[in-house]
Scaffold this active site. Structure first.
Site, PDB file in Angstrom:
ATOM      1  N   GLY A 175       0.792  -1.230   0.000  1.00 58.37           N
ATOM      2  CA  GLY A 175       0.000   0.000   0.000  1.00 58.37           C
ATOM      3  C   GLY A 175       0.821   1.273   0.000  1.00 58.37           C
ATOM      4  N   HIS A 176       2.154   1.165   0.118  1.00 60.32           N
ATOM      5  CA  HIS A 176       3.007   2.368   0.248  1.00 60.32           C
ATOM      6  C   HIS A 176       4.293   2.187  -0.526  1.00 60.32           C
ATOM      7  CE1 HIS A 176       5.281   5.610   2.297  1.00 60.32           C
ATOM      8  NE2 HIS A 176       4.084   6.089   2.577  1.00 60.32           N
ATOM      9  N   PHE A 177       4.384   2.291  -1.691  1.00 62.68           N
ATOM     10  CA  PHE A 177       3.394   2.537  -2.735  1.00 62.68           C
ATOM     11  C   PHE A 177       3.488   1.376  -3.703  1.00 62.68           C
ATOM     12  CE2 PHE A 177       4.918   6.670  -1.224  1.00 62.68           C
ATOM     13  CZ  PHE A 177       3.744   7.272  -0.846  1.00 62.68           C
TER      14      PHE A 177
END
Length: 142
Positions: free
Chosen positions: A48-50
């Site tokens: 999720g990052h990234f």
């Protein structure tokens, strides 16, 4: 002092997967610590990052520094005592931390009085400063 392996780290830190951000303590003496976090592509935050350009979140670098800071007190705390993050001052991020990096965590105890402490910290990758911060913490029974 002999390096502390993950088994020893887990005896000191109350954290568990996925929030253990210190893999090894290379040295801890006279209120100064040098610890390691091996950053792998399998870290749970990378999807999720990234997704297209994985970067370790700055807040997790600060958390790694806070966890490393607890080893400044190695051998000084009573069993069952935990360090709680009380504040962060002057956090600066100077380099991305990406999968495959070995994050060197340095902490120096500035003071510990009446259960409150402060450490000056920096995180490095390949000899370059990735982050710096002053960590404030409270020590209490867990």
């Amino acid at each position: 002092m002999e390096p502390l392996l993950i088994q020893d780290v887990l005896k000191t830190l109350p954290h568990r997967f996925p929030f253990v951000l210190v893999d090894r303590v290379l040295s801890a003496q006279d209120g100064e610590v040098h610890a390691l976090k091996n950053v792998t592509v399998n870290e749970p935050f990378f999807p999720g990052h990234f997704p297209q350009e994985p970067v370790m979140p700055g807040v997790l670098i600060v958390e790694a520094l806070a966890q490393a800071s607890m080893f400044c007190l190695h051998g000084q705390l009573e069993p069952g005592t935990v360090g709680y993050l009380a504040g962060v001052e002057g956090a600066r991020f100077k380099r991305k931390v990406i999968p495959g990096d070995q994050l060197h965590l340095y902490a120096k105890l500035d003071f510990l009085r009446r259960g409150l402490g402060k450490t000056t910290c920096r995180a490095e990758v390949d000899g370059q400063v990735a982050a710096e911060a002053t960590i404030l913490f409270a020590v209490a029974k867990g």
